[in-house]
Design a protein around this motif. Sequence first.
Motif, PDB file in Angstrom:
ATOM      1  N   LEU A   1       0.808  -1.225   0.000  1.00 57.97           N
ATOM      2  CA  LEU A   1       0.000   0.000   0.000  1.00 57.97           C
ATOM      3  C   LEU A   1       0.841   1.273   0.000  1.00 57.97           C
ATOM      4  N   PRO A   2       1.905   1.379   0.812  1.00 55.01           N
ATOM      5  CA  PRO A   2       2.677   2.626   0.807  1.00 55.01           C
ATOM      6  C   PRO A   2       3.410   2.893  -0.508  1.00 55.01           C
ATOM      7  N   ARG A   3       3.587   1.866  -1.340  1.00 58.61           N
ATOM      8  CA  ARG A   3       4.274   2.034  -2.622  1.00 58.61           C
ATOM      9  C   ARG A   3       3.341   2.539  -3.726  1.00 58.61           C
ATOM     10  N   ALA A   4       2.033   2.529  -3.457  1.00 52.21           N
ATOM     11  CA  ALA A   4       1.048   2.799  -4.507  1.00 52.21           C
ATOM     12  C   ALA A   4       0.969   4.293  -4.826  1.00 52.21           C
ATOM     13  N   SER A   5       0.912   4.601  -6.117  1.00 52.16           N
ATOM     14  CA  SER A   5       0.574   5.961  -6.527  1.00 52.16           C
ATOM     15  C   SER A   5      -0.937   6.126  -6.589  1.00 52.16           C
ATOM     16  N   VAL A   6      -1.649   5.024  -6.811  1.00 55.70           N
ATOM     17  CA  VAL A   6      -3.111   5.026  -6.806  1.00 55.70           C
ATOM     18  C   VAL A   6      -3.583   3.718  -6.179  1.00 55.70           C
ATOM     19  N   VAL A   7      -4.536   3.786  -5.261  1.00 56.98           N
ATOM     20  CA  VAL A   7      -5.152   2.583  -4.707  1.00 56.98           C
ATOM     21  C   VAL A   7      -6.654   2.683  -4.935  1.00 56.98           C
ATOM     22  N   THR A   8      -7.298   1.562  -5.298  1.00 60.75           N
ATOM     23  CA  THR A   8      -8.698   1.590  -5.743  1.00 60.75           C
ATOM     24  C   THR A   8      -9.566   0.621  -4.946  1.00 60.75           C
ATOM     25  N   PRO A   9      -9.763   0.822  -3.650  1.00 63.70           N
ATOM     26  CA  PRO A   9     -10.577  -0.111  -2.866  1.00 63.70           C
ATOM     27  C   PRO A   9     -12.069  -0.005  -3.174  1.00 63.70           C
ATOM     28  N   ASN A  10     -12.755  -1.147  -3.100  1.00 56.31           N
ATOM     29  CA  ASN A  10     -14.211  -1.119  -3.160  1.00 56.31           C
ATOM     30  C   ASN A  10     -14.753  -0.770  -1.778  1.00 56.31           C
ATOM     31  N   LEU A  11     -16.062  -0.809  -1.629  1.00 54.65           N
ATOM     32  CA  LEU A  11     -16.679  -0.344  -0.388  1.00 54.65           C
ATOM     33  C   LEU A  11     -16.222  -1.180   0.816  1.00 54.65           C
ATOM     34  N   PHE A  12     -16.208  -2.493   0.665  1.00 51.95           N
ATOM     35  CA  PHE A  12     -15.764  -3.361   1.752  1.00 51.95           C
ATOM     36  C   PHE A  12     -14.298  -3.103   2.091  1.00 51.95           C
ATOM     37  N   GLU A  13     -13.445  -3.062   1.065  1.00 51.57           N
ATOM     38  CA  GLU A  13     -12.019  -2.861   1.288  1.00 51.57           C
ATOM     39  C   GLU A  13     -11.749  -1.495   1.912  1.00 51.57           C
ATOM     40  N   ALA A  14     -12.496  -0.479   1.466  1.00 51.29           N
ATOM     41  CA  ALA A  14     -12.322   0.861   2.031  1.00 51.29           C
ATOM     42  C   ALA A  14     -12.735   0.903   3.493  1.00 51.29           C
ATOM     43  N   THR A  15     -13.779   0.170   3.843  1.00 48.88           N
ATOM     44  CA  THR A  15     -14.214   0.106   5.242  1.00 48.88           C
ATOM     45  C   THR A  15     -13.132  -0.508   6.110  1.00 48.88           C
ATOM     46  N   VAL A  16     -12.535  -1.601   5.633  1.00 47.54           N
ATOM     47  CA  VAL A  16     -11.484  -2.272   6.394  1.00 47.54           C
ATOM     48  C   VAL A  16     -10.247  -1.377   6.513  1.00 47.54           C
ATOM     49  N   LEU A  17      -9.800  -0.818   5.400  1.00 50.94           N
ATOM     50  CA  LEU A  17      -8.564  -0.030   5.401  1.00 50.94           C
ATOM     51  C   LEU A  17      -8.703   1.268   6.185  1.00 50.94           C
ATOM     52  N   SER A  18      -9.880   1.876   6.115  1.00 54.33           N
ATOM     53  CA  SER A  18     -10.079   3.169   6.773  1.00 54.33           C
ATOM     54  C   SER A  18     -10.375   3.038   8.266  1.00 54.33           C
ATOM     55  N   GLY A  19     -10.882   1.875   8.674  1.00 57.71           N
ATOM     56  CA  GLY A  19     -11.275   1.688  10.055  1.00 57.71           C
ATOM     57  C   GLY A  19     -12.640   2.252  10.386  1.00 57.71           C
ATOM     58  N   LEU A  20     -13.380   2.738   9.386  1.00 58.72           N
ATOM     59  CA  LEU A  20     -14.728   3.224   9.633  1.00 58.72           C
ATOM     60  C   LEU A  20     -15.661   2.061   9.943  1.00 58.72           C
ATOM     61  N   ALA A  21     -16.655   2.315  10.756  1.00 58.84           N
ATOM     62  CA  ALA A  21     -17.616   1.270  11.103  1.00 58.84           C
ATOM     63  C   ALA A  21     -18.478   0.891   9.906  1.00 58.84           C
ATOM     64  N   GLN A  22     -18.789   1.885   9.070  1.00 62.23           N
ATOM     65  CA  GLN A  22     -19.593   1.655   7.876  1.00 62.23           C
ATOM     66  C   GLN A  22     -19.386   2.817   6.923  1.00 62.23           C
ATOM     67  N   ILE A  23     -19.732   2.585   5.657  1.00 65.88           N
ATOM     68  CA  ILE A  23     -19.710   3.646   4.646  1.00 65.88           C
ATOM     69  C   ILE A  23     -21.044   3.588   3.923  1.00 65.88           C
ATOM     70  N   THR A  24     -21.892   4.563   4.175  1.00 62.72           N
ATOM     71  CA  THR A  24     -23.230   4.564   3.576  1.00 62.72           C
ATOM     72  C   THR A  24     -23.555   5.878   2.866  1.00 62.72           C
ATOM     73  N   THR A  25     -22.652   6.847   2.920  1.00 64.37           N
ATOM     74  CA  THR A  25     -22.912   8.153   2.307  1.00 64.37           C
ATOM     75  C   THR A  25     -21.692   8.618   1.529  1.00 64.37           C
ATOM     76  N   GLU A  26     -21.901   9.622   0.685  1.00 66.08           N
ATOM     77  CA  GLU A  26     -20.797  10.206  -0.068  1.00 66.08           C
ATOM     78  C   GLU A  26     -19.761  10.818   0.877  1.00 66.08           C
ATOM     79  N   ASP A  27     -20.217  11.479   1.930  1.00 65.22           N
ATOM     80  CA  ASP A  27     -19.282  12.075   2.889  1.00 65.22           C
ATOM     81  C   ASP A  27     -18.406  11.006   3.540  1.00 65.22           C
TER      82      ASP A  27
END
Length: 274
Positions: free
Chosen positions: A131-157
């Motif tokens: 991940l730190p080597r990436a110039s671009v990373v493209t996670p889907n909703l599940f992957e973004a939830t895991v990587l970000s540590g958010l409990a859920q992602i349900t809105t644009e914000d």
Amino acid sequence: MVDFAYVIAGSEATGGAGLQADLKTFQELGVYGVGTITCIVSFDPKNNWGHRFVPMDPQVITDQIEAATAAHDLDVVKIGMLGTPATIDAVAEALGRQQWRHVVLDPVLICKGQEPGAALDTDTALREKILPRASVVTPNLFEATVLSGLAQITTEDELIEAAKRIHALGPASVVVKGGVDLPGDDAVDVLYDGTEVSVFRAPKIGQERVSGAGCTLAAAITAELAKGADIDDAVLFAKEFVTAGIEGRVAANTPFDSVWQGAYVEQFAADELA
């Protein structure tokens, strides 16, 4: 002059995702595709099309990368499914042997068929070594939830907040894909480059996931970057390309449809004749 795009990813036997989708995307977008196989995924038609996962020996992966990078002057690479910590070690070591203009990471965090402990080890290794080597990373909703540590992602914000948190892990730019799982009528993706947030949206085409959509989006971004596009233009075009591919999806004897990478060019040709 021919532009080259390289992919290091898994082979998916039905042809709908993985290395097969990546190389088809590269070909459709006019770049010379080169690929290294990290693992083989073959869905099991006798077991509800579940995953059968076979990793390549790390030395075989290293040998493939050595041959590809010796044969061609490769400086733009997409990283797809890696699958094991040993594979991640081999790929990270190879990436460190040269300079890359762009590394596009499509972070496949969980491989169905892996034991939970093995999956966690793979996730940790990917986060620390690729991940730190990436110039671009493209996670889907599940992957973004895991990587970000958010409990859920349900809105644009929340998509935007996830992109900012993932950016803090090291990649230069983050594209978080809302897809069909984000509530609303539009499929929304957000790009964060450390300074600016860009939002890309298109009307959803059905409510079911289409195999290869994420692979194709990341591969299209890779191809456009290889041709010299900036990240905003690459993501904008990739969004249009994959939307056309979802609309022109290919049905099979599987419980899922697959993206058709040729749909954008067909659509463009039809518009020119109209």
